[in-house]
Design an enzyme around this catalytic site. Structure first.
Site, PDB file in Angstrom:
ATOM      1  N   GLU A 123       0.832  -1.217   0.000  1.00 37.11           N
ATOM      2  CA  GLU A 123       0.000   0.000   0.000  1.00 37.11           C
ATOM      3  C   GLU A 123       0.861   1.260   0.000  1.00 37.11           C
ATOM      4  OE1 GLU A 123      -2.981  -0.481  -0.617  1.00 37.11           O
ATOM      5  OE2 GLU A 123      -3.713  -2.297   0.361  1.00 37.11           O
ATOM      6  N   HIS A 148      -7.122  -3.042   9.889  1.00 39.23           N
ATOM      7  CA  HIS A 148      -8.305  -3.866   9.604  1.00 39.23           C
ATOM      8  C   HIS A 148      -9.228  -3.876  10.823  1.00 39.23           C
ATOM      9  CE1 HIS A 148      -6.025  -6.294   6.240  1.00 39.23           C
ATOM     10  NE2 HIS A 148      -6.102  -4.993   6.001  1.00 39.23           N
ATOM     11  N   GLU A 176     -18.085  11.893  21.742  1.00 32.37           N
ATOM     12  CA  GLU A 176     -16.867  12.635  21.388  1.00 32.37           C
ATOM     13  C   GLU A 176     -16.464  12.507  19.926  1.00 32.37           C
ATOM     14  OE1 GLU A 176     -13.933  12.121  24.422  1.00 32.37           O
ATOM     15  OE2 GLU A 176     -15.234  13.263  25.774  1.00 32.37           O
TER      16      GLU A 176
HETATM   17  P1  13P Z   1       1.096  -5.454   3.119  1.00 29.28           P
HETATM   18  O1  13P Z   1       1.540  -6.687   3.877  1.00 29.28           O
HETATM   19  O2  13P Z   1       1.689  -5.401   1.737  1.00 29.28           O
HETATM   20  O3  13P Z   1       1.349  -4.196   3.924  1.00 29.28           O
HETATM   21  O4  13P Z   1      -0.470  -5.569   2.898  1.00 29.28           O
HETATM   22  C1  13P Z   1      -1.336  -5.694   3.979  1.00 29.28           C
HETATM   23  C2  13P Z   1      -2.643  -5.061   3.746  1.00 29.28           C
HETATM   24  O5  13P Z   1      -3.373  -4.834   4.675  1.00 29.28           O
HETATM   25  C3  13P Z   1      -3.044  -4.684   2.350  1.00 29.28           C
HETATM   26  O6  13P Z   1      -4.146  -3.852   2.352  1.00 29.28           O
HETATM   27 ZN    ZN Z   2      -5.359  -4.075   4.238  1.00 29.43          ZN
END
Ligand code: 13P
Ligand code: ZN
Length: 281
Positions: A123, A148, A176
């Site tokens: 990314e 995530h 908040e």
């Molecule tokens: P990377 O391991 O390349 O950082 O990818 C993880 C991820 O969350 C991709 O969206």
């Molecule tokens: Zn990701």
């Protein structure tokens, strides 16, 4: 005699490196970084680069996959692609890297870390394009964090992928929230992760927002330092958790914070809340 020259130090003893590792570890402990999920980047201050420069060793130039001319010659501390967040604390030299961008902002080279090979996060274009947008608006911004977050991801399956709806729902679930993210949240529909395209969409929304939701995937947040960026992700995700719990009990709220309540809050907390989020339901 005043010694103005800053002290050299071990890379892993530098405050910015310790802050980066702590944030990665905290995110992992929140359950936001299964396997290699998520990525973190920090735009390093010139004096911070100076502090560790004795340990830096330049690698080969490689393409970023995007052009960020306004970030030419900047240094970034970044997580490695495919590297597990839970290993960042124990094996930082294998899991993260310091990169320098070239004079065009089109290539990077590794200056420290990823000792067993590899490359910065897939990314990287999203991170650098978002850094560039934030830098041009306010050079105090230094952190981009992709995580995530379980509950926000869950909500992207049941709420319309509309910034007005999602912002309003998150604001309503924790008093908040409008103070912490008064500009609201941006939303990117599902896209293939990694690479330039998702970076273009994300950085466009970063012109207006500090949080961008990636539908069915996670969030990207921007902040001036590690605490602010982490706190933003934490606040939004906690609000999403409350909404998930509420919706699990009942599809309908009996009472909630009203548009006028938000306007009153905005006055007392001295924030501007765009009226587009304060519609009558
Ligand atoms: P990377 O391991 O390349 O950082 O990818 C993880 C991820 O969350 C991709 O969206
Ligand atoms: Zn990701």
């Amino acid at each position: 005699m005043v010694n103005e020259k800053r002290k050299m130090m071990k890379f892993l003893d530098a405050e910015f490196v310790k802050g980066f590792i702590r944030m990665a570890t905290d995110g992992c402990n929140m359950g936001w970084h299964e396997r290699n999920g998520g990525n973190l980047s920090y735009r390093v201050k010139p004096y911070e680069v100076d502090e560790v420069k004795e340990e830096l060793k330049a690698g080969e130039w490689r393409e970023i996959g995007a052009a960020v001319p306004n970030l030419a010659r900047e240094y970034f501390l970044v997580t490695g692609s495919g590297k597990f967040f839970r290993n960042v604390q124990d094996k930082p030299e294998d899991s993260i890297c310091l990169i320098e961008l070239d004079e065009k902002g089109e290539n990077y080279r590794i200056m420290w870390g990823l000792v067993n090979g590899g490359r910065p996060t897939s990314e990287l274009p999203s991170h650098l394009m978002s850094h560039e947008v934030k830098f041009l608006k306010n050079p105090e911004y230094r952190v981009i964090y992709h995580t995530h977050t379980t509950n926000i991801i869950a909500l992207t399956f049941v709420l319309p992928l509309d910034e007005k709806v999602i912002t309003r729902e998150l604001w309503e679930m924790a008093t908040e929230c409008p103070v912490v993210f008064p500009d609201g949240v941006g939303v990117v529909p599902w896209m293939v992760p990694g690479g330039r395209e998702i970076g273009v969409e994300t950085s466009e929304l970063m012109k207006s927002y500090d949080i961008v939701i990636w539908a069915h995937h996670g969030i990207v947040v921007a902040g001036t330092d590690f605490d602010i960026a982490f706190g933003l992700a934490h606040t939004a995700e906690k609000s999403a958790e409350i909404l998930v719990k509420t919706l699990s009990m009942s599809p309908k709220k009996l009472q909630t914070i009203t548009p006028q309540n938000f306007r009153d809050l905005a006055v007392d907390f001295k924030v501007t809340l765009p009226e587009k989020f304060l519609y009558e339901k």
